[in-house]
Scaffold this active site. Sequence first.
Site, PDB file in Angstrom:
ATOM      1  N   ASP A  35       2.524 -15.099  43.475  1.00 31.67           N
ATOM      2  CA  ASP A  35       2.812 -13.836  42.790  1.00 31.67           C
ATOM      3  C   ASP A  35       2.756 -12.720  43.828  1.00 31.67           C
ATOM      4  OD1 ASP A  35       3.314 -12.272  40.412  1.00 31.67           O
ATOM      5  OD2 ASP A  35       1.229 -11.600  40.512  1.00 31.67           O
ATOM      6  N   GLU A  60      -1.115  -9.083  47.972  1.00 31.21           N
ATOM      7  CA  GLU A  60      -1.234  -7.684  47.554  1.00 31.21           C
ATOM      8  C   GLU A  60      -1.511  -6.820  48.782  1.00 31.21           C
ATOM      9  OE1 GLU A  60      -0.849  -5.633  44.847  1.00 31.21           O
ATOM     10  OE2 GLU A  60      -1.622  -4.110  46.229  1.00 31.21           O
ATOM     11  N   ASN A  87       1.407  -6.764  53.596  1.00 28.26           N
ATOM     12  CA  ASN A  87       2.784  -6.575  53.138  1.00 28.26           C
ATOM     13  C   ASN A  87       3.431  -7.959  53.024  1.00 28.26           C
ATOM     14  OD1 ASN A  87       5.539  -6.215  52.947  1.00 28.26           O
ATOM     15  ND2 ASN A  87       5.627  -4.571  54.463  1.00 28.26           N
ATOM     16  N   ASP A 113       6.843  -2.037  42.711  1.00 24.19           N
ATOM     17  CA  ASP A 113       6.952  -0.573  42.823  1.00 24.19           C
ATOM     18  C   ASP A 113       8.424  -0.189  42.919  1.00 24.19           C
ATOM     19  OD1 ASP A 113       4.226  -0.188  42.753  1.00 24.19           O
ATOM     20  OD2 ASP A 113       4.010  -0.342  44.929  1.00 24.19           O
ATOM     21  N   LYS A 117      13.135   7.331  44.919  1.00 22.48           N
ATOM     22  CA  LYS A 117      14.021   8.136  45.783  1.00 22.48           C
ATOM     23  C   LYS A 117      14.853   7.222  46.686  1.00 22.48           C
ATOM     24  CE  LYS A 117      10.930  12.044  46.044  1.00 22.48           C
ATOM     25  NZ  LYS A 117       9.713  12.488  46.699  1.00 22.48           N
ATOM     26  N   ASP A 149      10.420  -2.764  34.335  1.00 18.43           N
ATOM     27  CA  ASP A 149      10.816  -1.877  33.232  1.00 18.43           C
ATOM     28  C   ASP A 149      11.760  -0.788  33.743  1.00 18.43           C
ATOM     29  OD1 ASP A 149       8.293  -1.251  34.569  1.00 18.43           O
ATOM     30  OD2 ASP A 149       8.285   0.584  33.367  1.00 18.43           O
TER      31      ASP A 149
HETATM   32  C1  LIG Z   1       3.474  -1.608  39.805  1.00 15.64           C
HETATM   33  S1  LIG Z   1       2.298  -2.684  40.499  1.00 15.64           S
HETATM   34  C2  LIG Z   1       2.459  -4.132  39.460  1.00 15.64           C
HETATM   35  C3  LIG Z   1       1.232  -4.987  39.494  1.00 15.64           C
HETATM   36  C4  LIG Z   1       1.322  -6.314  38.714  1.00 15.64           C
HETATM   37  N1  LIG Z   1       2.291  -7.213  39.294  1.00 15.64           N
HETATM   38  C5  LIG Z   1       1.617  -6.098  37.247  1.00 15.64           C
HETATM   39  O1  LIG Z   1       2.709  -6.514  36.784  1.00 15.64           O
HETATM   40  O2  LIG Z   1       0.756  -5.530  36.549  1.00 15.64           O
HETATM   41  C6  LIG Z   1       3.052  -3.230  42.029  1.00 15.64           C
HETATM   42  C7  LIG Z   1       2.040  -3.861  42.985  1.00 15.64           C
HETATM   43  O3  LIG Z   1       2.716  -4.349  44.135  1.00 15.64           O
HETATM   44  C8  LIG Z   1       1.953  -4.018  45.304  1.00 15.64           C
HETATM   45  N2  LIG Z   1       2.891  -4.000  46.429  1.00 15.64           N
HETATM   46  C9  LIG Z   1       3.882  -3.094  46.645  1.00 15.64           C
HETATM   47  N3  LIG Z   1       4.582  -3.413  47.755  1.00 15.64           N
HETATM   48  C10 LIG Z   1       4.022  -4.551  48.249  1.00 15.64           C
HETATM   49  C11 LIG Z   1       4.301  -5.364  49.387  1.00 15.64           C
HETATM   50  N4  LIG Z   1       5.297  -5.073  50.218  1.00 15.64           N
HETATM   51  N5  LIG Z   1       3.527  -6.455  49.596  1.00 15.64           N
HETATM   52  C12 LIG Z   1       2.515  -6.757  48.747  1.00 15.64           C
HETATM   53  N6  LIG Z   1       2.190  -6.013  47.659  1.00 15.64           N
HETATM   54  C13 LIG Z   1       2.947  -4.931  47.403  1.00 15.64           C
HETATM   55  C14 LIG Z   1       1.356  -2.659  44.940  1.00 15.64           C
HETATM   56  O4  LIG Z   1       0.248  -2.305  45.735  1.00 15.64           O
HETATM   57  C15 LIG Z   1       0.984  -2.873  43.463  1.00 15.64           C
HETATM   58  O5  LIG Z   1      -0.293  -3.438  43.324  1.00 15.64           O
END
Ligand SMILES: C[S@@+](CC[C@H](N)C(=O)[O-])C[C@H]1O[C@@H](n2cnc3c(N)ncnc32)[C@H](O)[C@@H]1O
Length: 209
Positions: A35, A60, A87, A113, A117, A149
């Site tokens: 995940d 994460e 990352n 995320d 922009k 969403d």
């Molecule tokens: C909007 S949250 C969604 C969290 C979870 N998947 C959910 O559905 O509730 C997006 C998550 O992805 C992480 N994230 C964003 N870019 C990432 C990357 N390049 N590598 C790992 N994690 C990342 C963010 O820190 C955040 O915890």
Amino acid sequence: MRQHVNPLSSNFNQIEKIPSLNEMFGDSKSNLHLDIGCAAGEFLFDLALVNTSWNYLGIEIREKLVKNAKLKVFKKEIKNLYFLFGNANNILNDFQSKFIIKNLKSLSFNFPDPWFKKRHHKRRVIQPEFINILSNSLQKGTLIFVKTDVKDLFDYMDHTITSNFYFKTIDKKDFNYSESFNPNKVKTNREKYVIDNQLDIFEKIYIKN
Ligand SMILES: C[S@@+](CC[C@H](N)C(=O)[O-])C[C@H]1O[C@@H](n2cnc3c(N)ncnc32)[C@H](O)[C@@H]1O
């Protein structure tokens, strides 16, 4: 805690040492699901505790969340769940983690995320280069689950994945969840929020050919 971190920051260039599957899991031969962007990992805890014949790996980028999740795994002595900090693009592009991609049965991008922009689109986790890396190393038949969403983000992700010759869409109505990493259709935290607020969910499943 910071809600958003810039994945392109040089802070994430260096990745942690990736343990072997034997070091991560009690039974390294179980089916493996990854995940990406798992936040505090609640979704994966819910899955791992019930589906003990699967191994679950979360990546994460927010370090504190990963530290807390690892502590919880240790305290609860869960043997089929592991978290990596960093990352996801850098981790999965590293030679050390080729074995992870090769061993995956499925991976999920749940509510990534959106980086609304245009000049921030390059911070989105799904990028053409990343999908190329996956298509080069994933085994045939590996599944990718995408949910969001945000319609614009969904269109972008769908276009990026289907532009790669090796990925084909699976019709959701023909899909048998009971044999997947998520047989009981457990919801992520963001998904619960989206449902409570009656927002739309856009989702697709892709298969590597
Ligand atoms: C909007 S949250 C969604 C969290 C979870 N998947 C959910 O559905 O509730 C997006 C998550 O992805 C992480 N994230 C964003 N870019 C990432 C990357 N390049 N590598 C790992 N994690 C990342 C963010 O820190 C955040 O915890």
